[in-house]
Design a protein around this motif. Structure first.
Motif, PDB file in Angstrom:
ATOM      1  N   TYR A 182      17.913   3.376  22.461  1.00 21.69           N
ATOM      2  CA  TYR A 182      19.131   3.023  23.182  1.00 21.69           C
ATOM      3  C   TYR A 182      18.782   2.581  24.601  1.00 21.69           C
ATOM      4  CZ  TYR A 182      21.277   5.381  19.272  1.00 21.69           C
ATOM      5  OH  TYR A 182      21.645   5.743  18.008  1.00 21.69           O
ATOM      6  N   PRO A 183      19.585   1.718  25.194  1.00 25.28           N
ATOM      7  CA  PRO A 183      19.311   1.276  26.571  1.00 25.28           C
ATOM      8  C   PRO A 183      19.282   2.466  27.527  1.00 25.28           C
ATOM      9  CG  PRO A 183      20.990  -0.088  25.544  1.00 25.28           C
ATOM     10  CD  PRO A 183      20.773   1.071  24.638  1.00 25.28           C
ATOM     11  N   ALA A 184      18.176   2.609  28.212  1.00 25.00           N
ATOM     12  CA  ALA A 184      18.049   3.712  29.164  1.00 25.00           C
ATOM     13  C   ALA A 184      18.728   3.342  30.483  1.00 25.00           C
ATOM     14  CB  ALA A 184      16.573   4.022  29.400  1.00 25.00           C
ATOM     15  N   ASP A 185      19.296   4.332  31.123  1.00 20.63           N
ATOM     16  CA  ASP A 185      19.936   4.118  32.423  1.00 20.63           C
ATOM     17  C   ASP A 185      19.525   5.274  33.327  1.00 20.63           C
ATOM     18  OD1 ASP A 185      21.419   3.251  34.501  1.00 20.63           O
ATOM     19  OD2 ASP A 185      23.377   3.636  33.591  1.00 20.63           O
ATOM     20  N   PHE A 186      18.313   5.154  33.913  1.00 24.06           N
ATOM     21  CA  PHE A 186      17.731   6.243  34.673  1.00 24.06           C
ATOM     22  C   PHE A 186      18.007   6.074  36.165  1.00 24.06           C
ATOM     23  CE2 PHE A 186      14.677   5.827  31.012  1.00 24.06           C
ATOM     24  CZ  PHE A 186      15.140   6.946  30.335  1.00 24.06           C
ATOM     25  N   GLU A 187      18.135   7.195  36.817  1.00 27.04           N
ATOM     26  CA  GLU A 187      18.288   7.198  38.270  1.00 27.04           C
ATOM     27  C   GLU A 187      16.967   6.835  38.931  1.00 27.04           C
ATOM     28  OE1 GLU A 187      21.046   7.684  39.982  1.00 27.04           O
ATOM     29  OE2 GLU A 187      22.235   7.926  38.143  1.00 27.04           O
ATOM     30  N   PRO A 188      16.994   6.272  40.114  1.00 24.11           N
ATOM     31  CA  PRO A 188      15.751   6.019  40.846  1.00 24.11           C
ATOM     32  C   PRO A 188      14.975   7.318  41.041  1.00 24.11           C
ATOM     33  CG  PRO A 188      17.581   4.864  41.877  1.00 24.11           C
ATOM     34  CD  PRO A 188      18.182   5.780  40.854  1.00 24.11           C
ATOM     35  N   GLY A 189      13.651   7.224  40.998  1.00 25.32           N
ATOM     36  CA  GLY A 189      12.823   8.398  41.199  1.00 25.32           C
ATOM     37  C   GLY A 189      11.519   8.298  40.446  1.00 25.32           C
ATOM     38  N   ASP A 190      10.785   9.412  40.453  1.00 24.93           N
ATOM     39  CA  ASP A 190       9.488   9.494  39.786  1.00 24.93           C
ATOM     40  C   ASP A 190       9.662  10.175  38.423  1.00 24.93           C
ATOM     41  OD1 ASP A 190       8.147   8.316  41.914  1.00 24.93           O
ATOM     42  OD2 ASP A 190       7.880  10.256  42.927  1.00 24.93           O
ATOM     43  N   TYR A 191       8.916   9.651  37.441  1.00 23.71           N
ATOM     44  CA  TYR A 191       9.055  10.155  36.078  1.00 23.71           C
ATOM     45  C   TYR A 191       7.683  10.407  35.465  1.00 23.71           C
ATOM     46  CZ  TYR A 191      13.977   8.863  36.241  1.00 23.71           C
ATOM     47  OH  TYR A 191      15.301   8.776  36.570  1.00 23.71           O
ATOM     48  N   ARG A 215      11.568   0.068  29.200  1.00 26.34           N
ATOM     49  CA  ARG A 215      11.373   0.294  27.763  1.00 26.34           C
ATOM     50  C   ARG A 215      10.355   1.408  27.581  1.00 26.34           C
ATOM     51  NH1 ARG A 215      11.959  -1.415  22.667  1.00 26.34           N
ATOM     52  NH2 ARG A 215      10.158  -1.460  21.258  1.00 26.34           N
ATOM     53  N   ILE A 216      10.746   2.414  26.806  1.00 25.62           N
ATOM     54  CA  ILE A 216       9.876   3.544  26.511  1.00 25.62           C
ATOM     55  C   ILE A 216       9.398   3.398  25.076  1.00 25.62           C
ATOM     56  CG2 ILE A 216       9.750   6.045  26.278  1.00 25.62           C
ATOM     57  CD1 ILE A 216      11.894   6.234  28.437  1.00 25.62           C
ATOM     58  N   ALA A 217       8.069   3.340  24.901  1.00 24.55           N
ATOM     59  CA  ALA A 217       7.516   3.113  23.568  1.00 24.55           C
ATOM     60  C   ALA A 217       6.077   3.604  23.522  1.00 24.55           C
ATOM     61  CB  ALA A 217       7.584   1.630  23.199  1.00 24.55           C
ATOM     62  N   ALA A 218       5.587   3.805  22.301  1.00 22.93           N
ATOM     63  CA  ALA A 218       4.192   4.205  22.095  1.00 22.93           C
ATOM     64  C   ALA A 218       3.734   3.682  20.747  1.00 22.93           C
ATOM     65  CB  ALA A 218       4.036   5.719  22.158  1.00 22.93           C
ATOM     66  N   GLY A 219       2.443   3.449  20.664  1.00 20.48           N
ATOM     67  CA  GLY A 219       1.821   3.099  19.392  1.00 20.48           C
ATOM     68  C   GLY A 219       0.820   4.168  19.011  1.00 20.48           C
ATOM     69  N   PHE A 220       0.838   4.603  17.754  1.00 20.85           N
ATOM     70  CA  PHE A 220      -0.102   5.636  17.320  1.00 20.85           C
ATOM     71  C   PHE A 220      -0.325   5.519  15.821  1.00 20.85           C
ATOM     72  CE2 PHE A 220       4.185   7.353  17.696  1.00 20.85           C
ATOM     73  CZ  PHE A 220       4.440   7.873  16.433  1.00 20.85           C
ATOM     74  N   ARG A 221      -1.453   6.053  15.361  1.00 20.64           N
ATOM     75  CA  ARG A 221      -1.790   6.007  13.940  1.00 20.64           C
ATOM     76  C   ARG A 221      -2.757   7.132  13.624  1.00 20.64           C
ATOM     77  NH1 ARG A 221      -5.250   0.409  14.494  1.00 20.64           N
ATOM     78  NH2 ARG A 221      -7.039   1.274  15.646  1.00 20.64           N
ATOM     79  N   ASP A 222      -2.868   7.428  12.339  1.00 25.34           N
ATOM     80  CA  ASP A 222      -3.795   8.458  11.890  1.00 25.34           C
ATOM     81  C   ASP A 222      -4.545   7.936  10.671  1.00 25.34           C
ATOM     82  OD1 ASP A 222      -4.597  11.415  12.216  1.00 25.34           O
ATOM     83  OD2 ASP A 222      -4.194  11.241  10.069  1.00 25.34           O
ATOM     84  N   ALA A 223      -5.838   8.195  10.631  1.00 23.55           N
ATOM     85  CA  ALA A 223      -6.682   7.564   9.627  1.00 23.55           C
ATOM     86  C   ALA A 223      -6.692   8.278   8.287  1.00 23.55           C
ATOM     87  CB  ALA A 223      -8.120   7.467  10.148  1.00 23.55           C
TER      88      ALA A 223
END
Length: 699
Positions: free
Chosen positions: A665-674, A623-631
């Motif tokens: 969307y469901p990710a389907d990544f090849e093995p490796g470094d990211y 799962r690729i996600a981030a949380g962010f906000r601006d004051a």
């Protein structure tokens, strides 16, 4: 379906259509469209989440009418959404805001059903969306399809409920006619169980023009109601008033099985057994949806924290809710002797019994009764003060005044409130001074043990400066208002109001106003940085149609971190915008109030980034996600949050209420470094960056 419509219009039920004569042909055509648009049996309920509502048609939103019904989904996503009849998908919309994920479905009879805030579409529609997002390289897409391209049978699944574009999960459901006008879904037999009459919470009476009064004062007065039994309410106090007046009511509906309030469907006012006002929510046009701000009473909302619907037609109101369709329907002319042709009702001096009737579509009704007494206010106009007063004052003015004067703009007059908490002497006199040496005594009326009130036509001072002073023979000046300019603006004409120091102005466009406006622009103070300047554009509750332009002068407009902010009553700044013109820094807004030019130098805060640094997966779908906000200035459009995976930009879904973004969307990544990198930019141009590395192992 036509037989259902015929029943709804039968003589034994309240008439459901309220047509302006100019809409008579449209109404006939609309009936035929409804009759052909759906089958004769009851239409398919749009979801399997149940039949309880969290909102009904034409409820108030911040600047528009609610265009459909909201169906409860019990805090959950994923209930099925069905085609209401055979037809085709004609539009697909995906956005972080507004309707979020939405489907527009057209039946054979040119009715359009709109389903909004969806969590996802069915596989076929989802494929169309993903292909278009990849083609454009953006999450936000708006896809139009030709009728017949994507055909579905009655009851087939189109999508699944969610909460995209909003805060709480629910299904927003609309019916639109052949003219793209939202129609009350109840009219096409989308009903819910409802045996509960509406609730009436309060009634307000407002003076609408000088020299009217309500309850002996020149400001709106709210009256509590007493419940006598189911559907029966009364105001025990005799309501007094004079001049042009208007009622407003706070009322809500309930339905079986739910505790949340809903909007009422119809409202009527009877005075002396004669109906003087009637409104029903059957349909509206998007072209006039902003008139919601004059259909309800914004000042009562601001002052009392409660929604009040006007029981009269305010200036600029062209909505098709009323019967008869007269421009001043429901306005009460207390003390008038003539007969009006514009919808006003003349009421002679004396007592007039009244009834306010609130109804829902199922025929449940509630009645509020009371007495309106038409009588002039008690003023000290004819009582001499036993002394004379002229400027300059013949009295020694104290260093500290014992009283206060508050000035409030209303439609065509200013109300002055003289507060005298320590005053023990005789009744004071109020003098108002304006340009060209105008200096008049304004009659006062006592509104509290330690306070008096007065009203004076504001047009007498338009373009001048104004100051009010309260005086007593033994004490001299005991209260003084600030000296401030008075401006006017009228619909259909551009106007400009400029502060005394020439460093702030507000520019009204020809379409900004619904009705004539009188007000002022003054410096203000707020809990803001010491180098900021705050200006108040008054009256703050003014409803606007087109935006006005507020502008600051004397600033470095090349500084991209400077923006215009509207300051709330608690002192919280909200970003209004940034545009430059001839050395001015400005923003367009549909709200008056307090404004400041602030400099935002703090970059957004990145709360988290997933996958976390060094994470190792044995799955190919992290799962690729981030949380962010601006004051302060906040996050703007899709280009302000950029995610890249090994240098390739990802299409991310932004969820503003939760300050999160995720790969949808469901990710389907090849093995490796990211390497996952994120760049977040606020609307002032401040940037935050972060990256994380993770690994995917072979299965």
């Amino acid at each position: 379906m036509q037989d259902l419509l015929d029943k709804s219009l039968s003589p034994d039920r309240p008439r459901r259509f309220v047509c302006n004569p100019r809409w008579s042909r449209v109404g006939i055509l609309l009936l035929s469209v409804w009759g052909a648009g759906l089958r004769s049996e009851e239409p398919v309920w749009p979801t399997d989440a149940g039949r309880l509502l969290s909102a009904t048609f034409c409820e108030y939103r911040s600047a528009h009418f609610h265009a459909g019904i909201d169906i409860k989904t019990w805090g959950q996503d994923g209930y099925r959404v069905f085609a209401i009849d055979s037809g085709s998908v004609v539009r697909i919309q995906v956005s972080p805001h507004g309707y979020g994920r939405a489907v527009y479905f057209e039946t054979a009879g040119n009715l359009t059903a709109v389903y909004a805030h969806l969590s996802r579409f069915n596989e076929s529609i989802e494929k169309i969306v993903r292909e278009e997002q990849e083609r454009q390289g953006r999450f936000r897409v708006n896809i139009y399809l030709r009728p017949g391209d994507r055909v579905y049978r009655r009851g087939e699944v189109l999508a699944y409920t969610g909460r995209t574009g909003t805060v709480a999960p629910h299904l927003h459901f609309e019916i639109r006619d052949a003219f793209n006008r939202p129609v009350n879904p109840y009219l096409v037999h989308y009903r819910v169980a409802d045996r509960i009459p509406p609730r009436i919470h309060a009634l307000a009476l407002s003076p609408l023009s000088y020299p009217a009064h309500a309850g002996g004062d020149f400001q709106p007065r709210v009256y509590p109601v007493r419940m006598l039994g189911p559907g029966r309410y009364r105001i025990d106090e005799v309501i007094t008033g004079w001049g042009e007046l208007g009622f407003a009511v706070s009322a809500t509906d309930l339905a079986d099985g739910a505790e949340n309030p809903l909007a009422v469907y119809s409202l009527e006012v009877y005075i002396d057994t004669v109906r003087v006002f009637s409104s029903r929510y059957d349909r509206f046009s998007y072209e006039v949806t902003r008139q919601m701000v004059i259909h309800r009473d914004g000042r009562l909302l601001a002052d009392h924290g409660r929604e009040f619907q006007r029981l009269y037609r305010a200036g600029g109101n062209t909505l098709d809710f009323y019967e008869p369709a007269l421009p001043r329907l429901g306005v009460l002319a207390g003390g008038a002797e003539e007969t009006f042709q514009d919808g006003r009702t003349a009421l002679g001096p004396g007592d007039h019994p009244f009834r306010v009737v609130a109804g829902d579509f199922q025929g449940n009704r509630s009645e509020l009764t009371g007495i309106l007494r038409i009588a002039p206010a008690i003023l000290n106009h004819d009582r001499p003060l036993n002394f004379s007063y002229s400027r300059p004052a013949p009295f020694d003015e104290p260093d500290v005044l014992s009283g206060t004067i508050q000035s409030v703009f209303y439609d065509d007059y200013i109300r002055f409130r003289v507060g005298l908490p320590a005053h023990q002497g005789p009744e004071p006199g109020l003098y108002v001074s304006g340009g060209m040496n105008r200096h008049v005594r304004v009659p006062l009326t006592r509104v509290a043990e330690d306070a008096f009130a007065a009203a004076y036509p504001v047009s007498f001072f338009s373009g001048d400066r104004l100051r009010a002073e309260a005086v007593c023979p033994s004490e001299g000046v005991i209260a003084r208002s600030p000296d401030f300019p008075v401006f006017s603006a009228v619909p259909g004409r551009g106007e400009e109001w400029v502060s005394d120091d020439r460093r702030f102005r507000v520019r009204f466009r020809t379409g900004s106003l619904f009705a004539p406006l009188h007000g002022t622009v003054i410096p203000d103070t707020a809990s803001l940085p010491a180098d900021s300047r705050v200006y108040a554009v008054i009256p703050e509750e003014t409803p606007l149609d087109d935006p006005v332009l507020v502008q600051f002068a004397g600033l470095d407009v090349t500084d991209s971190r400077l923006g215009v902010y509207r300051i709330s009553g608690t002192g919280t700044p909200a970003y209004a915008g940034r545009e430059t013109e001839d050395g001015f820094l400005g923003a367009r807004t549909r709200h008056l109030g307090r404004f400041a030019a602030l400099r935002d130098t703090v970059p957004p805060e990145i709360l988290y980034l997933r996958p976390a640094e060094g994470t190792v997966y044995r799955t190919q779908t992290p799962r690729i996600a981030a949380g962010f906000r601006d004051a302060l200035s906040g996050i703007g459009g899709e280009d302000d949050y950029v995610f890249r995976l090994n240098g390739r930009r990802l299409i991310m879904e932004y969820d503003p209420p939760r300050n999160t973004a995720f790969y949808p969307y469901p990710a389907d990544f090849e093995p490796g470094d990211y390497v996952l990198s994120v760049e977040i930019r606020d609307r002032a141009g401040n940037v935050s960056r972060r990256e994380t590395r993770f690994r995917i192992l072979p299965n």
